[in-house]
Design an enzyme around this catalytic site. Structure first.
Site, PDB file in Angstrom:
ATOM      1  N   TYR A  74      -7.162   6.804  21.285  1.00  0.00           N
ATOM      2  CA  TYR A  74      -8.435   6.403  20.912  1.00  0.00           C
ATOM      3  C   TYR A  74      -8.450   4.741  20.456  1.00  0.00           C
ATOM      4  O   TYR A  74      -9.009   4.373  19.734  1.00  0.00           O
ATOM      5  CB  TYR A  74      -8.331   6.822  19.223  1.00  0.00           C
ATOM      6  CG  TYR A  74      -8.846   8.429  19.480  1.00  0.00           C
ATOM      7  CD1 TYR A  74     -10.158   9.036  19.548  1.00  0.00           C
ATOM      8  CD2 TYR A  74      -7.807   9.624  19.965  1.00  0.00           C
ATOM      9  CE1 TYR A  74     -10.441  10.107  19.560  1.00  0.00           C
ATOM     10  CE2 TYR A  74      -8.034  10.725  20.381  1.00  0.00           C
ATOM     11  CZ  TYR A  74      -9.560  11.217  20.074  1.00  0.00           C
ATOM     12  OH  TYR A  74      -9.819  12.289  20.558  1.00  0.00           O
ATOM     13  N   GLU A  93     -14.062   4.169  11.752  1.00  0.00           N
ATOM     14  CA  GLU A  93     -14.165   4.965  12.737  1.00  0.00           C
ATOM     15  C   GLU A  93     -14.090   6.608  12.272  1.00  0.00           C
ATOM     16  O   GLU A  93     -13.362   6.871  11.342  1.00  0.00           O
ATOM     17  CB  GLU A  93     -13.313   4.983  13.871  1.00  0.00           C
ATOM     18  CG  GLU A  93     -13.366   3.547  14.645  1.00  0.00           C
ATOM     19  CD  GLU A  93     -12.488   3.363  15.830  1.00  0.00           C
ATOM     20  OE1 GLU A  93     -12.336   2.683  16.815  1.00  0.00           O
ATOM     21  OE2 GLU A  93     -11.567   4.963  16.178  1.00  0.00           O
ATOM     22  N   TYR A 120      -9.005 -10.378  10.637  1.00  0.00           N
ATOM     23  CA  TYR A 120      -9.708 -10.986   9.207  1.00  0.00           C
ATOM     24  C   TYR A 120      -9.931 -12.378   9.313  1.00  0.00           C
ATOM     25  O   TYR A 120     -10.790 -12.974   8.722  1.00  0.00           O
ATOM     26  CB  TYR A 120      -8.384 -10.529   8.135  1.00  0.00           C
ATOM     27  CG  TYR A 120      -8.479  -9.046   7.882  1.00  0.00           C
ATOM     28  CD1 TYR A 120      -9.742  -8.224   7.449  1.00  0.00           C
ATOM     29  CD2 TYR A 120      -7.349  -8.438   8.097  1.00  0.00           C
ATOM     30  CE1 TYR A 120      -9.379  -6.982   7.265  1.00  0.00           C
ATOM     31  CE2 TYR A 120      -7.144  -7.026   8.072  1.00  0.00           C
ATOM     32  CZ  TYR A 120      -8.288  -6.190   7.462  1.00  0.00           C
ATOM     33  OH  TYR A 120      -8.142  -5.005   7.226  1.00  0.00           O
ATOM     34  N   HIS A 165      -0.568   0.014   5.685  1.00  0.00           N
ATOM     35  CA  HIS A 165      -0.973   0.633   6.816  1.00  0.00           C
ATOM     36  C   HIS A 165      -0.088   2.163   7.055  1.00  0.00           C
ATOM     37  O   HIS A 165       0.683   2.132   7.997  1.00  0.00           O
ATOM     38  CB  HIS A 165      -1.227   0.099   8.178  1.00  0.00           C
ATOM     39  CG  HIS A 165      -2.343  -0.800   8.136  1.00  0.00           C
ATOM     40  ND1 HIS A 165      -2.944  -1.589   8.957  1.00  0.00           N
ATOM     41  CD2 HIS A 165      -3.211  -1.301   6.751  1.00  0.00           C
ATOM     42  CE1 HIS A 165      -3.855  -2.287   8.900  1.00  0.00           C
ATOM     43  NE2 HIS A 165      -4.138  -2.130   7.261  1.00  0.00           N
ATOM     44  N   GLN A 198       0.725  -1.048  -0.120  1.00  0.00           N
ATOM     45  CA  GLN A 198      -0.033  -0.062   0.010  1.00  0.00           C
ATOM     46  C   GLN A 198       0.789   1.208   0.015  1.00  0.00           C
ATOM     47  O   GLN A 198       0.349   2.416  -0.147  1.00  0.00           O
ATOM     48  CB  GLN A 198      -0.934  -0.075   1.318  1.00  0.00           C
ATOM     49  CG  GLN A 198      -1.898  -1.129   1.159  1.00  0.00           C
ATOM     50  CD  GLN A 198      -2.666  -1.331   2.424  1.00  0.00           C
ATOM     51  OE1 GLN A 198      -2.503  -0.628   3.414  1.00  0.00           O
ATOM     52  NE2 GLN A 198      -3.632  -2.099   2.327  1.00  0.00           N
TER      53      GLN A 198
END
Length: 391
Positions: free
Chosen positions: A271, A261, A282, A164, A101
């Protein structure tokens, strides 16, 4: 599959998190409202291609002269003319680590762009100890960026995980810069570790230095070892971030299987990821220790099933008059434009549009004329213009 080193890291930090959680008081009741998953509606709008042929475009920024800057994840920054023509890749872009990613990610203009011509980029960067998200800036010239330099780097760089990275860039009215950072997937427990910037939002000055009023800056914060650029922590992977009309930061972050979220991150707040979450792994296995814990913030709103959020804007234009003040969020999966009506800090209504495009919406921006611009994440990605009207 994770390497032995990654599994060891996760085991170590998982044990720490487990120990802290077992010492904490009992969990609080579930509080966050869940999306009702409304069915997509038909949008009375005209959708036109501004540009095509972009390879996995990630971020778009509107230039004052009506052109666009667009990042492509493999590592190219392009100008899109008003007639849709793509420039050659601009020079001066830092070398990116285009894997998984990762790659060239967000783009933002300096608040003083009219005078300084500075362009900010976030990207995945390779180093001696692994890879991490970084931020660079350079001056936009005739053929590219000039004087480009990296002003900030995520700490530490890590090996073996290509997912990520975050990462959105948002300037505050005071000129400081928010950078959202992912947990790097295999290192998620470090989102709770204030000695790293993994799984954090950081706030820096335009030159990469640290504002003295950050929650962990200064000598009297009472958190030894906390990195001073950290604004908030316990985040998973924030790919949507924007300021509201009051200058408050709002973010939308990816959950795992469930648990995307919406947050309004406040300085120094935790958080929760990965100690608390509304999603599961997963594999279906539980993550952490439930949905709430003392000292950890609840999201404003969450999605299960997920929308895979990326890109957001608060709409302020007159084109879609009923949308003024609403938060528009891109969805990668199933591929939507999600509209949230937020009243008194809470989501009062959710609507979904553009499912018929069958496209991954990577970024969402508003133009000065009230048009909405969308990037589609594909090998043949598009920059779309959405205006009121019929198709």
């Amino acid at each position: 599959m994770n390497s032995p080193g990654e599994r060891a890291v996760r085991t170590c930090f998982g044990a720490v998190a487990l120990g802290l959680a077992l010492l904490a008081p009992p969990a609080l009741a579930q509080e966050a409202p869940r999306s009702p998953t409304p069915k997509p509606a038909t949008l009375a709008a005209k959708i036109t291609d501004v540009a095509v042929g972009l390879e996995h475009p990630w971020g778009v920024e509107l230039l004052p002269d009506g052109r666009f800057l667009v990042t492509e994840r493999p590592g190219r920054l392009r100008v899109v003319d008003r007639d849709g023509r793509l420039s050659a890749p601009l020079t001066g872009v830092p070398e990116v680590y285009a894997r998984g990613q990762g790659g060239l990610l967000d783009v933002a203009l300096s608040p003083g762009f009219a005078q300084d011509r500075l362009v900010y980029l976030s990207f995945a960067e390779r180093g001696a100890d692994g890879a991490g998200t970084a931020v660079a800036r350079g001056r936009l010239g005739e053929s590219g960026l000039e004087g480009t330099q990296v002003i900030w780097r995520q700490r530490p760089k890590v090996e073996g995980s290509y997912n990520h990275w975050g990462s959105r860039l948002v300037f505050r009215p005071d000129g400081t810069l928010f950078v959202t950072l992912g947990d790097r997937y295999a290192y998620r427990e470090r989102a709770q570790d204030l000695s790293t910037t993994i799984g954090k939002i950081v706030r820096i000055n335009p030159d990469g230095s640290v504002p003295p009023d950050n929650p962990y800056a200064g000598p009297f914060v009472g958190r030894a070892g906390a990195l001073p650029e950290i604004w908030s922590y316990g985040h998973r992977n924030i790919q949507a971030a924007v300021l509201d009309a009051r200058g408050e930061l709002w973010t939308v972050e990816h959950g795992a299987r469930g648990g995307d979220e919406l947050n309004n991150p406040q300085p120094g707040k935790n958080y929760g990821w990965p100690v608390i979450t509304y999603g599961v792994d997963y594999s279906g296995a539980q993550i952490g220790f439930g949905t709430s814990r003392p000292g950890m913030e609840q999201p404003v709103y969450y999605w299960d099933p997920v929308i895979a959020p990326s890109g957001a804007t608060f709409y302020s234009g007159a084109g879609f008059a009923d949308w003024k003040g609403d938060l528009l969020v891109g969805s990668l999966t199933p591929g939507l434009l999600v509209r949230l009506r937020i009243t008194d800090g809470r989501v009062a209504r959710e609507e979904r549009y553009l499912a018929e495009l069958r496209s991954r919406i990577r970024d969402v921006r508003e133009g000065p004329d009230g048009a909405i611009y969308l990037l589609t994440d594909d090998r043949n990605g598009r920059l779309l213009r959405v205006t009121p009207g019929s198709r």
